[in-house]
Write a protein that holds these residues in place. Sequence first.
Motif, mmCIF file in Angstrom:
data_model
loop_
_atom_site.group_PDB
_atom_site.id
_atom_site.type_symbol
_atom_site.label_atom_id
_atom_site.label_comp_id
_atom_site.label_asym_id
_atom_site.label_seq_id
_atom_site.Cartn_x
_atom_site.Cartn_y
_atom_site.Cartn_z
ATOM 1 N N ASP A 63 1.450 -8.780 -3.650
ATOM 2 C CA ASP A 63 2.687 -8.892 -2.878
ATOM 3 C C ASP A 63 3.517 -10.070 -3.398
ATOM 4 O O ASP A 63 3.167 -10.690 -4.412
ATOM 5 N N GLU A 64 4.602 -10.369 -2.697
ATOM 6 C CA GLU A 64 5.525 -11.417 -3.133
ATOM 7 C C GLU A 64 4.883 -12.797 -3.240
ATOM 8 O O GLU A 64 5.318 -13.634 -4.020
ATOM 9 N N GLN A 65 3.840 -13.036 -2.421
ATOM 10 C CA GLN A 65 3.158 -14.332 -2.464
ATOM 11 C C GLN A 65 1.958 -14.333 -3.408
ATOM 12 O O GLN A 65 1.253 -15.328 -3.509
ATOM 13 N N GLY A 66 1.702 -13.205 -4.066
ATOM 14 C CA GLY A 66 0.602 -13.137 -5.016
ATOM 15 C C GLY A 66 -0.709 -12.636 -4.433
ATOM 16 O O GLY A 66 -1.723 -12.623 -5.118
ATOM 17 N N TYR A 67 -0.708 -12.232 -3.157
ATOM 18 C CA TYR A 67 -1.923 -11.705 -2.542
ATOM 19 C C TYR A 67 -2.162 -10.263 -2.995
ATOM 20 O O TYR A 67 -1.211 -9.487 -3.119
ATOM 21 N N PRO A 68 -3.423 -9.902 -3.228
ATOM 22 C CA PRO A 68 -3.704 -8.526 -3.671
ATOM 23 C C PRO A 68 -3.430 -7.517 -2.554
ATOM 24 O O PRO A 68 -3.689 -7.785 -1.379
ATOM 25 N N ILE A 69 -2.883 -6.360 -2.928
ATOM 26 C CA ILE A 69 -2.629 -5.275 -1.980
ATOM 27 C C ILE A 69 -3.049 -3.956 -2.607
ATOM 28 O O ILE A 69 -3.064 -3.808 -3.827
ATOM 29 N N THR A 70 -3.421 -3.024 -1.766
ATOM 30 C CA THR A 70 -3.719 -1.661 -2.193
ATOM 31 C C THR A 70 -3.046 -0.717 -1.212
ATOM 32 O O THR A 70 -3.094 -0.934 -0.003
ATOM 33 N N THR A 71 -2.410 0.310 -1.739
ATOM 34 C CA THR A 71 -1.792 1.343 -0.921
ATOM 35 C C THR A 71 -2.525 2.651 -1.181
ATOM 36 O O THR A 71 -2.852 2.966 -2.325
ATOM 37 N N TYR A 72 -2.795 3.383 -0.117
ATOM 38 C CA TYR A 72 -3.514 4.650 -0.192
ATOM 39 C C TYR A 72 -2.545 5.785 0.125
ATOM 40 O O TYR A 72 -1.910 5.771 1.172
ATOM 41 N N SER A 73 -2.415 6.747 -0.780
ATOM 42 C CA SER A 73 -1.554 7.914 -0.560
ATOM 43 C C SER A 73 -2.431 9.089 -0.154
ATOM 44 O O SER A 73 -3.440 9.374 -0.809
ATOM 45 N N LEU A 74 -2.033 9.753 0.935
ATOM 46 C CA LEU A 74 -2.798 10.879 1.466
ATOM 47 C C LEU A 74 -1.880 12.075 1.666
ATOM 48 O O LEU A 74 -0.685 11.918 1.905
ATOM 49 N N ALA A 75 -2.458 13.271 1.567
ATOM 50 C CA ALA A 75 -1.701 14.502 1.777
ATOM 51 C C ALA A 75 -2.393 15.356 2.824
ATOM 52 O O ALA A 75 -3.623 15.411 2.885
ATOM 53 N N TRP A 76 -1.580 16.028 3.645
ATOM 54 C CA TRP A 76 -2.101 17.010 4.593
ATOM 55 C C TRP A 76 -1.939 18.381 3.951
ATOM 56 O O TRP A 76 -0.825 18.849 3.735
ATOM 57 N N CYS A 77 -3.060 19.007 3.619
ATOM 58 C CA CYS A 77 -3.063 20.337 3.010
ATOM 59 C C CYS A 77 -3.752 21.344 3.921
ATOM 60 O O CYS A 77 -3.983 22.490 3.534
#
Length: 63
Positions: free
Chosen positions: A39-53
């Motif tokens: 992020d902007e302050q240098g902290y690690p981030i992870t985003t999870y993308s999910l789909a409804w099928c």
Amino acid sequence: MTAVDLTKAKEVIDRPNANEANRFLKLGWTLINTASGKDEQGYPITTYSLAWCGEGEPKNPSY
């Protein structure tokens, strides 16, 4: 791992943490991607993308 036909996805969402993503997975959503960075302050981030099928309307967890 089974291939997912994303042309059958009825909805796609991003979740900002693993706990929230796991709630959706338990309801039948499919994990389609993850993205990691800082992020902007240098902290690690992870985003999870999910789909409804699945059949019918997408299921959403109760918070």
